[in-house]
Motif scaffolding. Structure first.
Motif, PDB file in Angstrom:
ATOM      1  N   UNK A 179       0.831  -1.184   0.000  1.00  0.00           N
ATOM      2  CA  UNK A 179       0.000   0.000   0.000  1.00  0.00           C
ATOM      3  C   UNK A 179       0.872   1.242   0.000  1.00  0.00           C
ATOM      4  N   UNK A 180       0.361   2.292  -0.645  1.00  0.00           N
ATOM      5  CA  UNK A 180       1.038   3.588  -0.653  1.00  0.00           C
ATOM      6  C   UNK A 180       0.080   4.644  -0.133  1.00  0.00           C
ATOM      7  N   UNK A 181       0.658   5.652   0.493  1.00  0.00           N
ATOM      8  CA  UNK A 181      -0.113   6.797   0.966  1.00  0.00           C
ATOM      9  C   UNK A 181       0.636   8.058   0.534  1.00  0.00           C
ATOM     10  N   UNK A 182       0.066   8.761  -0.421  1.00  0.00           N
ATOM     11  CA  UNK A 182       0.674   9.995  -0.922  1.00  0.00           C
ATOM     12  C   UNK A 182       0.128  11.171  -0.132  1.00  0.00           C
ATOM     13  N   UNK A 183       1.040  11.962   0.409  1.00  0.00           N
ATOM     14  CA  UNK A 183       0.647  13.114   1.208  1.00  0.00           C
ATOM     15  C   UNK A 183       0.963  14.404   0.465  1.00  0.00           C
ATOM     16  N   UNK A 184       0.124  15.399   0.663  1.00  0.00           N
ATOM     17  CA  UNK A 184       0.365  16.723   0.090  1.00  0.00           C
ATOM     18  C   UNK A 184      -0.121  17.772   1.075  1.00  0.00           C
ATOM     19  N   UNK A 185       0.285  19.014   0.820  1.00  0.00           N
ATOM     20  CA  UNK A 185      -0.066  20.090   1.734  1.00  0.00           C
ATOM     21  C   UNK A 185       1.033  20.306   2.757  1.00  0.00           C
ATOM     22  N   UNK A 186       0.666  20.626   3.969  1.00  0.00           N
ATOM     23  CA  UNK A 186       1.639  20.990   5.011  1.00  0.00           C
ATOM     24  C   UNK A 186       2.208  19.757   5.706  1.00  0.00           C
ATOM     25  N   UNK A 187       2.835  18.910   4.937  1.00  0.00           N
ATOM     26  CA  UNK A 187       3.371  17.674   5.491  1.00  0.00           C
ATOM     27  C   UNK A 187       4.516  17.919   6.464  1.00  0.00           C
ATOM     28  N   UNK A 188       5.187  19.085   6.345  1.00  0.00           N
ATOM     29  CA  UNK A 188       6.311  19.376   7.227  1.00  0.00           C
ATOM     30  C   UNK A 188       5.867  19.518   8.672  1.00  0.00           C
ATOM     31  N   UNK A 189       4.557  19.703   8.885  1.00  0.00           N
ATOM     32  CA  UNK A 189       4.034  19.848  10.243  1.00  0.00           C
ATOM     33  C   UNK A 189       3.674  18.500  10.863  1.00  0.00           C
ATOM     34  N   UNK A 190       3.860  17.432  10.109  1.00  0.00           N
ATOM     35  CA  UNK A 190       3.438  16.116  10.572  1.00  0.00           C
ATOM     36  C   UNK A 190       4.477  15.483  11.485  1.00  0.00           C
ATOM     37  N   UNK A 191       4.058  15.058  12.666  1.00  0.00           N
ATOM     38  CA  UNK A 191       4.955  14.348  13.573  1.00  0.00           C
ATOM     39  C   UNK A 191       5.037  12.869  13.224  1.00  0.00           C
ATOM     40  N   UNK A 192       3.926  12.298  12.826  1.00  0.00           N
ATOM     41  CA  UNK A 192       3.908  10.874  12.512  1.00  0.00           C
ATOM     42  C   UNK A 192       2.794  10.570  11.522  1.00  0.00           C
ATOM     43  N   UNK A 193       2.990   9.491  10.796  1.00  0.00           N
ATOM     44  CA  UNK A 193       1.995   8.983   9.869  1.00  0.00           C
ATOM     45  C   UNK A 193       1.606   7.579  10.310  1.00  0.00           C
ATOM     46  N   UNK A 194       0.360   7.228  10.125  1.00  0.00           N
ATOM     47  CA  UNK A 194      -0.078   5.911  10.573  1.00  0.00           C
ATOM     48  C   UNK A 194      -0.982   5.212   9.582  1.00  0.00           C
ATOM     49  N   UNK A 195      -1.063   3.899   9.744  1.00  0.00           N
ATOM     50  CA  UNK A 195      -2.019   3.074   8.999  1.00  0.00           C
ATOM     51  C   UNK A 195      -3.015   2.480  10.000  1.00  0.00           C
ATOM     52  N   UNK A 196      -4.275   2.563   9.637  1.00  0.00           N
ATOM     53  CA  UNK A 196      -5.343   1.946  10.404  1.00  0.00           C
ATOM     54  C   UNK A 196      -6.165   1.081   9.453  1.00  0.00           C
ATOM     55  N   UNK A 197      -6.947   0.170  10.005  1.00  0.00           N
ATOM     56  CA  UNK A 197      -7.815  -0.651   9.163  1.00  0.00           C
ATOM     57  C   UNK A 197      -9.139  -0.886   9.863  1.00  0.00           C
ATOM     58  N   UNK A 198     -10.160  -1.092   9.031  1.00  0.00           N
ATOM     59  CA  UNK A 198     -11.485  -1.367   9.563  1.00  0.00           C
ATOM     60  C   UNK A 198     -12.118  -2.500   8.767  1.00  0.00           C
ATOM     61  N   UNK A 199     -12.385  -3.597   9.447  1.00  0.00           N
ATOM     62  CA  UNK A 199     -13.043  -4.750   8.843  1.00  0.00           C
ATOM     63  C   UNK A 199     -14.552  -4.587   8.971  1.00  0.00           C
TER      64      UNK A 199
END
Length: 127
Positions: free
Chosen positions: A20-40
């Protein structure tokens, strides 16, 4: 504002792999962490994995340790989730999220720590 878009989901047999890929745009420099979640279907959304953009800090849910690998490429503003040895119980909609508060580094698995979310991508694992 941070915009997120997932891709790479699909149908795979048990034991197979997906990335899986997650492309980020916008103010990404302000991001402390990125995460993956799932819902069955019929279940609450659950934490899968999280990472800082530098890749220096990584955190996994016990259910995916040893099978999934999270990584990030800040030069491309993209986060990845390599999923190996997939099981039918991994079937879910996978969403990526961005956390802009320092507290996310202590509360990785808490979805309320993430302010921005993608729409998700379906992963289906057949038995």
């Amino acid at each position: 504002q941070v915009q997120l878009a997932e891709s790479g989901g699909g149908l795979v047999q048990a034991g197979g792999s997906l990335r899986l890929s997650c492309a980020a745009s916008g103010r990404t420099f302000r991001t402390y962490a990125m995460g993956w979640f799932r819902q069955a279907p019929g279940k609450e959304r659950e934490f899968v994995a999280a990472i800082t953009w530098s890749g220096g800090r990584i955190y996994y849910a016990d259910s995916v340790k040893g099978r999934f690998t999270i990584s990030s490429d800040y030069s491309k503003n993209t986060m990845y989730l390599q999923m190996n040895s997939l099981k039918p119980e991994d079937t879910a909609v996978y969403s990526c999220a961005a956390g802009l508060s320092a507290s996310v580094l202590r509360l990785w698995q808490v979805q309320e720590q993430y302010e921005y979310w993608g729409r998700g991508t379906q992963v289906t694992v057949s038995s």
